[in-house]
Every structure is written in C-alpha cells, then in structure tokens.
Design a protein around this motif. Structure first.
Motif, PDB file in Angstrom:
ATOM      1  N   ARG A   1       0.817  -1.182  -0.001  1.00  0.00           N
ATOM      2  CA  ARG A   1      -0.027   0.138  -0.043  1.00  0.00           C
ATOM      3  C   ARG A   1       0.875   1.340   0.019  1.00  0.00           C
ATOM      4  O   ARG A   1       0.330   2.444  -0.047  1.00  0.00           O
ATOM      5  CB  ARG A   1      -1.063  -0.100   1.212  1.00  0.00           C
TER       6      ARG A   1
ATOM      7  N   GLN B   1      -7.244  12.467   5.646  1.00  0.00           N
ATOM      8  CA  GLN B   1      -6.384  12.011   4.194  1.00  0.00           C
ATOM      9  C   GLN B   1      -5.248  11.299   4.704  1.00  0.00           C
ATOM     10  O   GLN B   1      -4.709  10.508   4.216  1.00  0.00           O
ATOM     11  CB  GLN B   1      -6.128  13.622   3.654  1.00  0.00           C
TER      12      GLN B   1
ATOM     13  N   ALA C   1      -5.553   7.940   6.187  1.00  0.00           N
ATOM     14  CA  ALA C   1      -5.786   6.886   5.069  1.00  0.00           C
ATOM     15  C   ALA C   1      -4.744   6.777   4.486  1.00  0.00           C
ATOM     16  O   ALA C   1      -4.371   5.471   3.967  1.00  0.00           O
ATOM     17  CB  ALA C   1      -6.921   7.526   4.243  1.00  0.00           C
ATOM     18  N   SER C   2      -3.838   7.626   4.059  1.00  0.00           N
ATOM     19  CA  SER C   2      -2.563   7.223   3.364  1.00  0.00           C
ATOM     20  C   SER C   2      -1.607   6.416   4.016  1.00  0.00           C
ATOM     21  O   SER C   2      -1.051   5.637   3.392  1.00  0.00           O
ATOM     22  CB  SER C   2      -1.819   8.942   3.038  1.00  0.00           C
TER      23      SER C   2
ATOM     24  N   LEU D   1      -6.163   2.509   4.074  1.00  0.00           N
ATOM     25  CA  LEU D   1      -7.603   2.220   4.449  1.00  0.00           C
ATOM     26  C   LEU D   1      -7.994   3.452   3.459  1.00  0.00           C
ATOM     27  O   LEU D   1      -7.376   4.478   3.216  1.00  0.00           O
ATOM     28  CB  LEU D   1      -8.092   2.493   5.768  1.00  0.00           C
ATOM     29  N   SER D   2      -9.389   3.176   3.346  1.00  0.00           N
ATOM     30  CA  SER D   2     -10.023   4.347   2.434  1.00  0.00           C
ATOM     31  C   SER D   2     -10.376   5.579   3.352  1.00  0.00           C
ATOM     32  O   SER D   2     -10.372   5.438   4.604  1.00  0.00           O
ATOM     33  CB  SER D   2     -11.412   3.976   1.862  1.00  0.00           C
ATOM     34  N   GLU D   3     -10.134   6.631   2.783  1.00  0.00           N
ATOM     35  CA  GLU D   3     -10.813   7.971   3.649  1.00  0.00           C
ATOM     36  C   GLU D   3     -11.935   7.949   3.981  1.00  0.00           C
ATOM     37  O   GLU D   3     -12.475   8.446   5.217  1.00  0.00           O
ATOM     38  CB  GLU D   3     -10.719   9.237   2.586  1.00  0.00           C
ATOM     39  N   SER D   4     -12.948   7.219   3.407  1.00  0.00           N
ATOM     40  CA  SER D   4     -14.424   6.812   3.741  1.00  0.00           C
ATOM     41  C   SER D   4     -14.388   6.254   5.067  1.00  0.00           C
ATOM     42  O   SER D   4     -15.086   6.439   6.083  1.00  0.00           O
ATOM     43  CB  SER D   4     -15.131   6.317   2.682  1.00  0.00           C
ATOM     44  N   TYR D   5     -13.559   5.250   5.095  1.00  0.00           N
ATOM     45  CA  TYR D   5     -13.521   4.379   6.382  1.00  0.00           C
ATOM     46  C   TYR D   5     -13.000   5.256   7.498  1.00  0.00           C
ATOM     47  O   TYR D   5     -13.807   5.024   8.625  1.00  0.00           O
ATOM     48  CB  TYR D   5     -12.827   3.098   5.986  1.00  0.00           C
TER      49      TYR D   5
ATOM     50  N   ASP E   1     -10.970  -5.894   0.127  1.00  0.00           N
ATOM     51  CA  ASP E   1     -11.376  -5.839  -1.291  1.00  0.00           C
ATOM     52  C   ASP E   1     -10.635  -7.079  -1.937  1.00  0.00           C
ATOM     53  O   ASP E   1     -10.969  -7.287  -3.095  1.00  0.00           O
ATOM     54  CB  ASP E   1     -10.777  -4.369  -1.971  1.00  0.00           C
TER      55      ASP E   1
END
Length: 496
Positions: A259, A300, A303-304, A308-312, A332
């Motif tokens: 990632r 942000q 997440a970076s 993980l996603s910013e939404s999560y 995913d």
C-alpha cells in the motif's frame, strides 16, 4: 480398649492413604548433546512437574506446608559447567493462559519446531531439528508453564482462581524460580528472565517481587514483544492512546502488503511516528472542536499511512481499532491479515464482518508447535502425562483477574522502575517486531520512555527491531539475528 485401638489403627491407615496420595515431583532426567559451531555441548534435560506448596494458617495456627499446584517445567543445564559463572535464564510466554512452548520450541531451546513462514509453510506432520542458535550456548534454561497451562494444574480438589490473576501468578512463578535456584545451588549464578507478550509484564513484576520477597536480584530481563502497561493496547471509550500508538504498526503492515508502493519502510515509519506523536493525538483530543479543514487533513493522512479508504477513516471518527484494521485492510481481496504477525493473510468467508474470524499468524503455526512438542516431550525427554498439553488456555484468559488494579490501568512501569533503581546493575533487553499487531512497537517505546529512572540507568536498556511479528523468530533471518542479540546481551549482563 480394643475398640479404641481399632479406631486408631483405622485412622492411621486413613492418614497413610491420604499421605500416599499427596502429589510428588515427577521430574525425568535425560542426557543430550548439541553441536554449536563445531563445538559439542553435553547437557542435561530435566522435565516434569514440581509440587508448589503453601504454608497454610488458620486462626493464627499453622496447618502445615500444603500442596496447592503442580507446575510443569523443562530445564536444560550444561554439563561440567561452573554454577558460579554459568548464567541461568527462566523463560515463559504470556497470554495470560499461554504455555512456554513458543519460546521453548521456537527460539531459545536446543531443539526447535519446523513451522515454516509466510511464504514457505510446512505441511503436516511437521518436524523437529537441532537449534544451534539456542541460548543454551550462553545460559542454562528453565522453561516454566504457569498454573493451568501446559501440564501445570492445581492439586486435586484445589481451586485455580488464586493463580488466574496478576498477583497469584507472580507469586507462584516466583516461588518456582526460588525453589529451582535453591535446589540446584544457583544463588550465585547470573540470573535472567525471558518473557514474551504478557510474559514481559510478568517478568517486570517478578523483578520487583523477587527482590522484595526473597532478596533475589537479577542480572537481566529479556522482554520480547513487550507490554508493560495494558492501557497502551486496550481500545475502549475514553482511552485514545492506543489509536495513536498503533498507527506506525498499521503503516508497516500496509507497507508489507504493497500500500506504499516502492517507498522504503523506514521512511513510512518515520512519517507514521511523527503523525502519531503530534497531529493525531491533538486531533483526537479536539473532538467536536476540530475544524472541518483539520479533520479533512487528518482523515487524508491517516488513510494514506494505513492503506485504508478515507471514507472508512472518516466513518470510524479517526479511531482505527486494531482488529478492525486487520479485517479491513485487504477486504477488497476477500482476505484479512494476522494480528500476531501482519505478514500472514487468510481468506475471510464473510466479506462484511467487522472482526476477522481467524488469526492466520496463529492458526498457520500452532499445529507445528503442538505436534512437535507432544512428540518431543515423550520421545526425547522421556516424560509421560495423559493430560492434554494446554498451549493456549482460553479458560485461563477468561478467568484472569486484575483486581489489584481496580480503577486504574494495569501497569508495571513503577515496579520495573523501582527494581532498576534498587538494582542499578539490572540490564533490560527489549525486542520489537515491526509487523506485531498485538503489542505494537511504538506503544512499547512510549512505555519505556515513561520509566522513572535516572538518565544514567537508561544506558541499561537496549533495543532490537526485526522485520517480523509478535513471534519474530517465525521469520528465519529474524530468528538467527535475535539469537545472536540475546546471546550478546546475556554475556554483557552476566558481569563475569
């Protein structure tokens, strides 16, 4: 008169039967050799159960030294060594509820389990081999299984509760150490404790208890995957500390799983540690006072770093709980990552589950350890017992009591600090795994920085980092390097 004599005889017979039923030590002794760098080490193995007795008093009167538990241990001593200069290391794992099998058969002992690793798993029926990197080359070894783990049990009719709690556990393990040291005439030997996970908390507590109760001073502690303050890893309402302290571990695991592209791990960890020590604690402390812009930037960055996603990250309110992270990172792909070792992955049958259904970093290796030890203890050490060897006892874990810490965090920071101040020769070695999601390395660093010791005693602490997880010795290069590091530590701290 005859009736009285008959009664006395019957009572005497009953007493003799009771006495005969009293548990006794059942230690078995065998002889072995181990070749280390072309040098053949002859050593004696002694394994079995030692009866743990307690002086019982009632209404101020002694009722004798009564058997309360039988504690299983395995000791390895080098033949023809000078006990005055030969170190001895007492080792145990954690849990609470874990036997000593992991350190015994994975890292320190003269024989080791072949469990494989992430990319080279070993299929059943598994196997054993000599361990030329064993700490036995530098120290005698005594592996202790606390009561209700391994083959250790309370005596018939006894209660396990006194031992399934912080203080009772410390006192019982300390008594076993005292008995072994005394019976083997090792009071003048350099003495060490090696603990893993909760075993590190136990080791720190023992350092203080052994000094205060018996005047038994140690040369060193080996803390592997350390946790000295449970408040640093307990994710619950009102305690935001773990959310920051686990962030560098999340970043490391995310890096391992691709990632972070081709960025060096050290760079990723430096960014994560910086954010975890400054902006994130501040953002969490602001609550509803956090501005929209500051929140967006924190989301942000998190997440970076975590993959993980910013939404999560936004949905969990910047608070990423560790088991949730292991479940979410590779959702995913239909997989979860290991808690004990984030390098491991497994398939998750429920794509919507919040907490993973299996920890692959345990389930992928426990079979090898179970098969290896159950064969080894009978076929090579000559000890037979029909009890199941309790590797990880969920009953002990569920029953564990921290009543001594009611209303406050479970911590031995003050105990270890006091032990080091009282014994300024006490050396401490701490081993970290970057992918350890159970006892995060940055949380351990934080706790070490809180020790209440003078600056000159901080020189007594050394640290080692490995590109592996909680049981870093599962990773072969880490195992070899860690063995060297521990041998070097014992040699330095023995003061001989």
């Amino acid at each position: 008169m005859a009736d009285t004599t008959a009664d006395e005889t019957a009572e005497k017979t009953k007493d003799e039967e009771t006495k005969a039923a009293e548990p006794v030590d059942d230690l078995v002794t065998t002889q072995h050799t181990l070749t280390v760098k072309r040098r053949k080490l002859a050593y004696t193995a002694q394994t079995g159960r030692i009866v743990l007795r307690q002086e019982v008093k009632k209404d101020g009167k002694s009722e004798g030294h009564q058997a309360k538990a039988e504690v299983f241990l395995t000791a390895y001593t080098l033949d023809d060594a000078d006990p005055g200069t030969r170190p001895v290391t007492f080792a145990f794992n954690g849990g609470p509820g874990s036997s000593s099998i992991w350190l015994h058969m994975g890292l320190l002992g003269p024989r080791r389990v072949l469990s494989g690793d992430v990319n080279d798993p070993v299929p059943p029926p598994y196997g054993l081999e000599d361990n030329p990197e064993s700490l036995l080359a530098h120290s005698d070894l005594v592996f202790i299984d606390p009561v209700q783990t391994g083959y250790s049990r309370v005596t018939e009719g006894g209660e396990s509760q006194p031992y399934t709690g912080f203080q009772g556990d410390v006192e019982s393990v300390a008594e076993i150490i005292r008995l072994w040291v005394s019976r083997n005439q090792r009071w003048l030997s350099p003495k060490f404790l090696a603990g893993e996970s909760y075993g590190t908390l136990r080791a720190a507590a023992l350092a203080g208890h052994l000094q205060e109760r018996y005047g038994l001073y140690l040369n060193g502690l080996m803390l592997i995957s350390s946790v000295l303050d449970l408040g640093t890893l307990r994710f619950h309402e009102g305690n935001d500390l773990p959310y920051s302290l686990f962030l560098p571990t999340y970043a490391a695991i995310a890096h391992y799983h691709g990632r972070h592209g081709d960025r060096p791990l050290d760079d990723v960890l430096a960014d994560a540690e910086d954010f975890a020590s400054k902006e994130l604690p501040w953002a969490l402390s602001r609550g509803a006072r956090l501005s929209t812009q500051d929140r967006t930037e924190a989301v942000q960055t998190l997440a970076s770093l975590t993959g993980l996603s910013e939404s999560y990250v936004d949905r969990v309110n910047l608070r990423i709980e560790h088991v949730r992270f292991f479940t979410e990172l590779l959702r995913d792909q239909g997989k979860t990552v290991g808690r004990m070792d984030g390098r491991f992955t497994t398939w998750e049958p429920d794509g919507g589950v919040e907490h993973m259904s299996d920890d692959p970093s345990v389930s992928r290796i426990i079979g090898a350890y179970s098969a290896g030890f159950n064969h080894y203890v009978r076929a090579e050490l000559g000890y037979e017992n029909d009890l199941p060897y309790e590797i990880l006892s969920t009953e002990v874990f569920k029953a564990w009591s921290y009543k001594e810490f009611e209303g406050r965090s479970v911590s031995v920071v003050d105990t270890l600090s006091a032990a080091m101040r009282a014994n300024p020769h006490l050396q401490v070695h701490v081993a970290f795994g970057h992918y350890d999601g159970a006892t995060a390395y940055y949380a351990s660093e934080y706790v070490l920085s809180q020790l209440k010791i003078p600056e000159e005693l901080r020189e007594n602490i050394d640290t080692a980092y490995y590109p592996a997880g909680h049981m870093m010795y599962v990773h072969e290069p880490s195992r070899v390097q860690q063995s060297k590091d521990l041998g070097k530590f014992v040699k330095k701290a023995s003061n001989r």
